[in-house]
Design a protein around this motif. Sequence first.
Motif, short mmCIF file in Angstrom:
data_model
loop_
_atom_site.label_atom_id
_atom_site.label_comp_id
_atom_site.label_asym_id
_atom_site.label_seq_id
_atom_site.Cartn_x
_atom_site.Cartn_y
_atom_site.Cartn_z
N ARG A 99 0.77 -1.34 0.03
CA ARG A 99 0.07 0.23 0.09
C ARG A 99 0.94 1.43 0.04
O ARG A 99 0.27 2.33 -0.51
N ALA A 100 1.75 1.05 0.63
CA ALA A 100 3.40 2.33 0.67
C ALA A 100 3.30 1.98 -0.55
O ALA A 100 4.27 3.53 -0.92
N GLY A 101 2.86 1.90 -1.58
CA GLY A 101 3.87 1.84 -3.36
C GLY A 101 5.38 1.76 -3.55
O GLY A 101 6.15 1.51 -4.03
N ILE A 102 5.95 0.62 -1.89
CA ILE A 102 7.47 -0.09 -2.44
C ILE A 102 7.46 -0.76 -3.63
O ILE A 102 6.50 -1.17 -3.12
N PRO A 103 8.30 -0.47 -4.24
CA PRO A 103 8.61 -1.10 -5.84
C PRO A 103 9.07 -2.64 -5.24
O PRO A 103 8.68 -3.44 -6.14
N GLN A 104 10.37 -2.37 -3.84
CA GLN A 104 11.16 -3.35 -4.34
C GLN A 104 10.28 -4.29 -2.88
O GLN A 104 10.39 -3.79 -2.03
N ARG A 105 9.88 -5.30 -2.66
CA ARG A 105 9.21 -5.81 -1.66
C ARG A 105 9.53 -6.95 -1.09
O ARG A 105 9.19 -8.38 -2.14
N ILE A 106 10.51 -7.65 0.05
CA ILE A 106 11.07 -9.06 -0.16
C ILE A 106 11.08 -9.71 1.55
O ILE A 106 11.11 -9.81 2.55
N GLY A 107 10.70 -11.03 1.75
CA GLY A 107 9.99 -11.39 2.50
C GLY A 107 9.96 -12.96 2.22
O GLY A 107 9.23 -12.76 1.14
#
Length: 346
Positions: A99-107
């Motif tokens: 939702r924050a629009g962070i382009p790379q999301r790693i988990g």
Amino acid sequence: MKILIRATNWVGDAIMSLPAIHAVRRRFPDAEIAILALPYVADIYRDQQICNCRIVYDRGGAHATFSGRERLAAELRAQKFDVALLLQNAFDAAWLAWRAGIPQRIGYARDARTFLLTKSVAVPKSGEIPPHEKFYYLELLRRAGWLDSLPAEPFISLDVPEQNRRRAAEFLLASGARPHAPRIAIGAGASYGSAKCWPADRFAEVLNRLHPQIDADVILFGTAAETNVSAAIASGMRRPPINLTGKTAIADLPALLSQCHLFIGNDSGAMHVAAAVGLPVVGVFGPTDPRGTAPVSQRCTIVQQKPYCSPCFLRRCPTDHRCMTAVTPPMVESAARLQLSEVRPA
């Protein structure tokens, strides 16, 4: 580069994830790193020189509702992070980063959140990495390409600035501690659940057994929710302790524990804080497995009896709590004496 790290939700886990956060800082020395954490976890990262800022996720207040989480997502979006590293396993962590629009999301691919991640990392299978939890967070970095190999990390430490140590020393003296006496810190609670808690009367018995030979000040630490446990310990002690239960915050704990000489307690966040500031620790384990969550310190003694049902990892025991009641006061006393034999109070 701007990196957002979503921290874990438990104090002990936050400390066990410190090697991973330090590894991120070493990998990206010039990056702007922010840590998103619940209020009491955010306090653990204060003064640690591992991030540029701490962002508080007030899940019980300003961000409790859906609209509150939307507002937090908007605040994060405005900061234009490039990458989100999710040390927390929950769906909510991935949703916020998305939702924050962070382009790379790693988990890790957990909690049905894979579709929200741009780099979904397979959860390590049993035996693929060493069992201690610190490796779980480091392996996330390795599988994401941010770490070449898993470092040994024989000690996890928390930095305590000298001014904080001085304030803590003054506070303890004002609370009744003697200037040159050994100090035994007691952490008889465990936020995770009652299954982790050794009975209060047994803490009192250990302290009564230690007192004739070791003239130490006993200091009870804990949250306001643990007031009854501390009161039960105090009522069973022949010499009154210094009861700070409910009178300090997590932010104060590293400095206060740094002014003590031994910690005796359950598998808890306080136990990990004590070890991380260099305090010798006697940890009483029952439903959890010290191979996975023991303090990362060579000055730690684990006391545990393992019935057939341990480790069960339950928050509350459905039977007779035998894993904890099987641990006797003489067992803990013996471990405490061994640790105290090396203590040299100032």
